[in-house]
Motif scaffolding. Structure first.
Motif, mmCIF file in Angstrom:
data_model
loop_
_atom_site.group_PDB
_atom_site.id
_atom_site.type_symbol
_atom_site.label_atom_id
_atom_site.label_comp_id
_atom_site.label_asym_id
_atom_site.label_seq_id
_atom_site.Cartn_x
_atom_site.Cartn_y
_atom_site.Cartn_z
ATOM 1 N N GLY A 139 2.169 14.221 -0.445
ATOM 2 C CA GLY A 139 1.556 15.423 -1.071
ATOM 3 C C GLY A 139 0.648 15.089 -2.165
ATOM 4 O O GLY A 139 0.062 16.146 -2.785
ATOM 5 N N ALA A 140 0.647 13.909 -2.553
ATOM 6 C CA ALA A 140 -0.244 13.393 -3.511
ATOM 7 C C ALA A 140 -1.635 13.194 -3.151
ATOM 8 O O ALA A 140 -2.575 12.534 -3.851
ATOM 9 C CB ALA A 140 0.167 12.338 -4.334
ATOM 10 N N GLY A 141 -1.847 13.203 -1.705
ATOM 11 C CA GLY A 141 -2.975 12.889 -1.029
ATOM 12 C C GLY A 141 -3.152 11.273 -0.631
ATOM 13 O O GLY A 141 -4.434 11.191 -0.565
ATOM 14 N N LEU A 142 -1.996 10.803 -0.195
ATOM 15 C CA LEU A 142 -1.895 9.388 0.051
ATOM 16 C C LEU A 142 -1.443 9.512 1.392
ATOM 17 O O LEU A 142 -0.681 10.048 1.914
ATOM 18 C CB LEU A 142 -1.292 8.562 -0.893
ATOM 19 N N ARG A 143 -1.753 8.405 2.115
ATOM 20 C CA ARG A 143 -1.314 8.141 3.449
ATOM 21 C C ARG A 143 -0.262 6.967 3.197
ATOM 22 O O ARG A 143 -0.321 6.131 2.382
ATOM 23 C CB ARG A 143 -2.542 7.389 4.462
ATOM 24 N N VAL A 144 0.801 6.937 4.092
ATOM 25 C CA VAL A 144 1.771 6.069 3.973
ATOM 26 C C VAL A 144 2.007 5.359 5.151
ATOM 27 O O VAL A 144 1.514 5.821 6.474
ATOM 28 C CB VAL A 144 3.278 6.660 4.043
ATOM 29 N N LEU A 145 1.957 3.847 5.187
ATOM 30 C CA LEU A 145 2.079 3.141 6.564
ATOM 31 C C LEU A 145 3.486 2.437 6.311
ATOM 32 O O LEU A 145 4.036 1.867 5.243
ATOM 33 C CB LEU A 145 1.372 1.903 6.105
ATOM 34 N N VAL A 146 4.355 2.738 7.367
ATOM 35 C CA VAL A 146 5.730 2.458 7.292
ATOM 36 C C VAL A 146 5.953 1.769 8.634
ATOM 37 O O VAL A 146 5.992 2.012 9.799
ATOM 38 C CB VAL A 146 6.575 3.675 7.594
ATOM 39 N N PRO A 147 6.358 0.442 8.161
ATOM 40 C CA PRO A 147 6.974 -0.598 9.128
ATOM 41 C C PRO A 147 8.271 -0.620 9.542
ATOM 42 O O PRO A 147 9.033 -0.470 8.484
ATOM 43 C CB PRO A 147 6.190 -1.923 9.102
ATOM 44 N N VAL A 204 6.510 12.621 -1.482
ATOM 45 C CA VAL A 204 5.957 12.225 -3.024
ATOM 46 C C VAL A 204 4.354 11.640 -2.970
ATOM 47 O O VAL A 204 3.337 11.911 -3.724
ATOM 48 C CB VAL A 204 6.861 11.634 -4.083
ATOM 49 N N PHE A 205 4.522 11.047 -1.800
ATOM 50 C CA PHE A 205 3.144 10.283 -1.577
ATOM 51 C C PHE A 205 2.253 11.102 -0.931
ATOM 52 O O PHE A 205 1.150 11.355 -1.178
ATOM 53 C CB PHE A 205 3.362 8.825 -0.866
ATOM 54 N N ILE A 225 6.314 9.199 -10.725
ATOM 55 C CA ILE A 225 5.880 8.338 -9.596
ATOM 56 C C ILE A 225 4.480 8.721 -9.428
ATOM 57 O O ILE A 225 3.428 7.806 -9.252
ATOM 58 C CB ILE A 225 6.549 8.523 -8.161
ATOM 59 N N ARG A 226 4.157 10.107 -9.327
ATOM 60 C CA ARG A 226 2.911 10.439 -9.205
ATOM 61 C C ARG A 226 1.750 9.787 -10.455
ATOM 62 O O ARG A 226 0.645 9.662 -10.167
ATOM 63 C CB ARG A 226 2.660 12.000 -8.942
ATOM 64 N N ALA A 227 2.173 9.977 -11.576
ATOM 65 C CA ALA A 227 1.625 9.404 -12.833
ATOM 66 C C ALA A 227 1.391 8.020 -12.699
ATOM 67 O O ALA A 227 0.292 7.577 -13.064
ATOM 68 C CB ALA A 227 2.434 10.056 -13.996
ATOM 69 N N PHE A 228 2.367 7.613 -12.236
ATOM 70 C CA PHE A 228 2.261 5.902 -11.925
ATOM 71 C C PHE A 228 1.171 5.689 -11.109
ATOM 72 O O PHE A 228 0.166 4.628 -11.346
ATOM 73 C CB PHE A 228 3.804 5.129 -11.554
ATOM 74 N N LEU A 229 0.904 6.409 -10.100
ATOM 75 C CA LEU A 229 -0.011 6.131 -9.119
ATOM 76 C C LEU A 229 -1.262 6.932 -9.361
ATOM 77 O O LEU A 229 -2.241 6.560 -8.762
ATOM 78 C CB LEU A 229 0.479 6.512 -7.551
ATOM 79 N N GLY A 230 -1.302 7.535 -10.617
ATOM 80 C CA GLY A 230 -2.748 8.099 -11.004
ATOM 81 C C GLY A 230 -2.954 9.171 -10.124
ATOM 82 O O GLY A 230 -4.127 9.689 -10.298
ATOM 83 N N THR A 231 -1.996 9.912 -9.740
ATOM 84 C CA THR A 231 -2.282 11.380 -8.857
ATOM 85 C C THR A 231 -1.803 12.452 -9.698
ATOM 86 O O THR A 231 -2.221 13.656 -9.408
ATOM 87 C CB THR A 231 -1.630 11.221 -7.681
ATOM 88 N N GLY A 285 -3.135 11.414 -16.845
ATOM 89 C CA GLY A 285 -2.552 10.610 -17.603
ATOM 90 C C GLY A 285 -1.857 9.227 -16.891
ATOM 91 O O GLY A 285 -1.697 8.405 -17.466
ATOM 92 N N GLY A 286 -1.956 9.350 -15.571
ATOM 93 C CA GLY A 286 -1.665 8.116 -14.869
ATOM 94 C C GLY A 286 -2.935 7.340 -14.492
ATOM 95 O O GLY A 286 -3.888 7.366 -14.776
ATOM 96 N N PRO A 287 -2.425 5.962 -14.196
ATOM 97 C CA PRO A 287 -3.697 5.032 -14.075
ATOM 98 C C PRO A 287 -4.588 5.514 -12.941
ATOM 99 O O PRO A 287 -4.234 6.379 -11.984
ATOM 100 C CB PRO A 287 -2.858 3.811 -13.494
ATOM 101 N N ALA A 288 -5.861 4.992 -12.501
ATOM 102 C CA ALA A 288 -6.572 5.297 -11.497
ATOM 103 C C ALA A 288 -6.121 5.162 -10.106
ATOM 104 O O ALA A 288 -5.515 4.098 -9.924
ATOM 105 C CB ALA A 288 -7.934 4.640 -11.775
ATOM 106 N N SER A 289 -6.330 6.009 -9.277
ATOM 107 C CA SER A 289 -5.881 5.987 -7.890
ATOM 108 C C SER A 289 -6.529 4.834 -7.122
ATOM 109 O O SER A 289 -7.713 4.762 -7.643
ATOM 110 C CB SER A 289 -6.121 7.284 -7.212
ATOM 111 N N ALA A 290 -5.736 4.108 -6.157
ATOM 112 C CA ALA A 290 -6.586 3.333 -5.528
ATOM 113 C C ALA A 290 -7.477 3.911 -4.319
ATOM 114 O O ALA A 290 -7.384 5.007 -4.016
ATOM 115 C CB ALA A 290 -5.659 2.315 -4.539
#
Length: 298
Positions: free
Chosen positions: A56-64, A53-54, A284-290, A293-298
């Motif tokens: 695919g929306a064009g974001l990188r994940v950092l997983v510790p 979900v992340f 989730i994607r709308a919440f992230l802005g991807t 209608g969602g907020p602006a992406s970081a």
């Protein structure tokens, strides 16, 4: 479910010295924004679940790997969340990440995610909590006693070796035994609703779990920081969850100043296997802005 469990090879994992701690982590995906994911109990950075979900929306994940899991040692067993949050903020700085689009807390990793957001508001833009433990008493006395017996530092390796053997030789029994503790519904009903692909993913998930010293630490209390989390928060949970009761999600939604509660219709704690997960993922994607209608992406 929209994606499958992936076991990343050791070459994908990085061991970094951050302050006084060694932190094991993995990055996946490409994009201008980063999402920081804290897995729940019995999971570590090598395992990927629900990340599409992340990415695919064009974001990188950092997983510790959280303290006590994988190769991240448990240095401060009485308060791992606070120190680890500070270590991860330093790691982000060393990786050139000056802001994360969201910090994601899954199950027992929720408290760590909230601690991170509270201690580093300039770094964390949003919070996403999935089947997350709140600051209510957790787990119940019987579960706590059983967890200490089965998943303590001296017994967890034997417990998971038995689980892997059960999954290999009597997979249906293994699936029933582990899924029963994750749902308030009859376990046969939960498993009958899974597709063949989801059953295979769930089987692999159970066979890949380890507790290390991390799960014993997860049972310790963590200071409630919800009043200091000012970022927008998305709290996702299902009423069918036996592992983390829905009251935890309601508590978080009430305590966090800018929280929205999304009720999943999933049959168990593992919301990614719910029939409505595509709709949850869209939220989730709308919440992230991807999505529009969602907020602006970081």
């Amino acid at each position: 479910m929209t994606d499958s469990l992936r076991q990343h090879p050791a070459g994908d994992l990085v061991l970094a010295r951050v302050g006084a701690r060694t932190v094991e982590y993995r990055t996946h995906g490409e994009g201008p924004g980063t999402v920081l994911v804290f897995h729940g109990g019995h999971m570590r950075a090598r395992m990927a679940l629900g990340e599409d979900v992340f990415t695919g929306a064009g974001l990188r994940v950092l997983v510790p790997s959280r303290p006590g899991y994988g190769r991240t040692p448990l240095i401060t067993p009485t308060a791992p969340a606070e120190g680890f949050a500070d270590d991860l903020a330093r790691l982000c700085g060393e990786l050139g990440i000056d802001q994360v689009a969201a910090v994601v807390g899954i199950s027992a990793g929720g408290r760590t995610a909230l601690t991170m957001a509270a201690r580093h508001p300039g770094l964390v833009r949003r919070v996403i909590l999935q089947s997350s433990v709140a600051f209510l008493p957790w787990p119940g006395p019987r579960t706590r006693l059983g967890a200490r017996i089965l998943f303590g530092p001296g017994t967890e390796a034997v417990t998971w070796a038995f689980v892997r053997a059960m999954i290999r030789f009597v997979p249906e029994l293994g699936l029933r035994a582990l899924t029963r503790d994750l749902s308030l519904l009859p376990v046969g009903q939960v498993l009958a609703r899974l597709s063949a692909a989801d059953r295979a993913t769930l089987t692999e998930l159970y066979a890949s779990m380890r507790s290390g010293r991390g799960f014993a630490a997860d049972l310790l209390p963590v200071a409630d920081c919800t009043s200091r989390v000012g970022q927008p928060a998305l709290v996702i949970a299902t009423r069918n969850d036996r592992s983390v009761p829905f009251a935890h999600a309601e508590s978080l939604a009430a305590a966090l100043p800018r929280a929205e509660l999304v009720e999943s219709r999933a049959d168990s704690h593992l919301i990614w296997f719910g029939s409505d997960y595509p709709a949850v993922a869209a939220r989730i994607r709308a919440f992230l802005g991807t999505e529009p209608g969602g907020p602006a992406s970081a």
